[in-house]
Write a protein that holds these residues in place. Structure first.
Motif, PDB file in Angstrom:
ATOM      1  N   ILE A   5       9.957 -14.100  13.197  1.00  0.00           N
ATOM      2  CA  ILE A   5       8.869 -13.870  12.247  1.00  0.00           C
ATOM      3  C   ILE A   5       9.200 -12.721  11.296  1.00  0.00           C
ATOM      4  O   ILE A   5       8.869 -12.767  10.102  1.00  0.00           O
TER       5      ILE A   5
ATOM      6  N   GLN B 143      -2.432 -13.315   7.178  1.00  0.00           N
ATOM      7  CA  GLN B 143      -1.144 -13.909   6.837  1.00  0.00           C
ATOM      8  C   GLN B 143       0.021 -12.947   7.098  1.00  0.00           C
ATOM      9  O   GLN B 143       1.145 -13.376   7.371  1.00  0.00           O
TER      10      GLN B 143
ATOM     11  N   ASN C 154       2.646 -15.124   8.896  1.00  0.00           N
ATOM     12  CA  ASN C 154       3.859 -15.539   8.176  1.00  0.00           C
ATOM     13  C   ASN C 154       4.192 -14.506   7.103  1.00  0.00           C
ATOM     14  O   ASN C 154       4.028 -14.750   5.909  1.00  0.00           O
TER      15      ASN C 154
ATOM     16  N   GLN D 141       6.322 -14.853   3.594  1.00  0.00           N
ATOM     17  CA  GLN D 141       5.836 -15.557   2.405  1.00  0.00           C
ATOM     18  C   GLN D 141       5.595 -14.592   1.248  1.00  0.00           C
ATOM     19  O   GLN D 141       5.484 -15.001   0.094  1.00  0.00           O
TER      20      GLN D 141
END
Length: 368
Positions: A128, A234, A238, A241
């Motif tokens: 991650i 977020q 993730n 991004q």
């Protein structure tokens, strides 16, 4: 108007571990002066709780005027439980807010980079955070921290009411958005602007002004909008991004601290607070690690100086136009980590634990 001295560096170590990490920065500056014949003019003074203890104020007029003529202010950290009982207007943190406001340091840059050597120090899975490189651009002199009216006042039935006003003007939003777009052009050319336009009029204005500036001047940059609470989610779901996150003072404060923990330790990450350039191209700026004063470990020699040292690398790049030297210092930090050297906060199996000064010395040795 007091003129900025191009190579003057004002060290304000502050409180807690601030003096310890700032000492390592001073060693780095002296190395550049001695070995690379750079002419940094170093001054040092009190700020925050240490200034209050001696002068009864967290920021004296004398120190403020020193800041006005300095190209670079290197801040250690301010505050701690010792000053919890001090009246609000004289708390150590008020010095920091005054410097930001009066020096017009409106853009705060906070990188969140996960060093390859420290992927396992993050609380998130390696896949991650591996390769993470986010830059948060936070508006620093507006919003709820500075809005008026503000205060605590008595109301009926023996109750009290606390008031803080969240307010932004078009020009405040546009100038910080321009910084974010310009920086994105030097990175992956993507900006995500975060606000709460669904429930706040100031957030709606923020979204509209950022979009308008983009459409007029930055159509080559990819822009998207995200609600700040979704951004918080977020970042742990993730994070890769994101490239550049643009946001206001309040949400930027929260999101940047959250992003910092993706990397494993607050002791690793620097920050820069930038003002506007004048007609001569001069700019005032303040650089500081994003960690606090950590009074529980102050004086033990275990604090991580990397964030402070990388803050000076940011100063070399943004204030002093010394990109090559900035890259050399950043590389030296990487090489010290490659050698398995770790301060207590990032210590792991099979690594060598070192003190604050030993880490600083190791980084300087890599500069050699």
């Amino acid at each position: 108007m007091i003129k900025v001295k191009k190579r003057k560096v004002l060290l304000l170590p502050g409180d807690g571990i601030g003096p310890e990490v700032t000492t390592e920065v001073k060693k780095v500056i002296n190395w550049f002066n001695d070995k690379k014949s750079l002419d940094f003019e170093i001054d040092e003074d009190l700020v925050g709780g240490s200034s209050f203890d001696k002068h009864g104020t967290p920021l004296t007029d004398e120190v403020f005027y020193k800041a006005l003529e300095s190209a670079v202010i290197m801040l250690g950290a301010v505050g701690g439980p010792k000053w919890d009982g001090v009246e609000f207007s004289k708390k150590p943190e008020r010095a920091l807010l005054k410097l930001r406001k009066e020096l017009k340091l409106f853009a705060n840059l906070r990188p969140a980079i996960c060093f390859e050597q420290l992927v396992n120090a993050s609380t998130l899975k390696p896949e991650i955070v591996s390769g993470l490189d986010i830059l948060i651009v936070r508006e620093l002199t507006g919003g709820v921290y500075f809005g008026e009216p503000r205060g605590i006042k008595p109301i009926e039935n023996g109750e009290r009411k606390g008031v803080n006003t969240h307010t932004y003007t078009s020009s405040e939003i546009i100038r910080v958005a321009r910084i974010a777009f310009d920086l994105a052009r030097k990175r992956s050319n993507r900006v995500i602007s975060c606000e709460k336009s669904n429930v706040m009029e100031a957030g709606q204005l923020w979204k509209e002004e950022v979009q308008s500036l983009h459409d007029k001047e930055y159509k080559d940059v990819e822009l998207s909008h995200m609600l700040a609470d979704n951004c918080a989610m977020q970042l742990v779901r993730n994070p890769k991004q994101f490239d550049v996150i643009l946001t206001d003072n309040l949400f930027g404060d929260m999101l940047s601290d959250e992003a910092s923990m993706l990397t494993g330790s607050l002791g690793l990450l620097p920050s820069a607070s930038l003002g506007a350039k004048n007609k001569d191209g001069e700019m005032r700026a303040m650089y500081e690690p994003i960690h606090g004063s950590a009074p529980d470990i102050a004086g033990k020699g275990v604090a991580n100086p990397i964030a402070s040292i990388l803050s000076f690398a940011m100063a070399l790049r943004y204030s002093l136009d010394l990109d090559k030297e900035a890259e050399a210092l950043e590389k030296a930090v990487q090489e010290a980590l490659n050698d398995g050297l770790r301060t207590k906060d990032i210590m792991s199996d099979k690594m060598k634990e070192v003190s604050t000064s030993q880490m600083g010395d190791a980084i300087i040795s890599k500069l050699q």
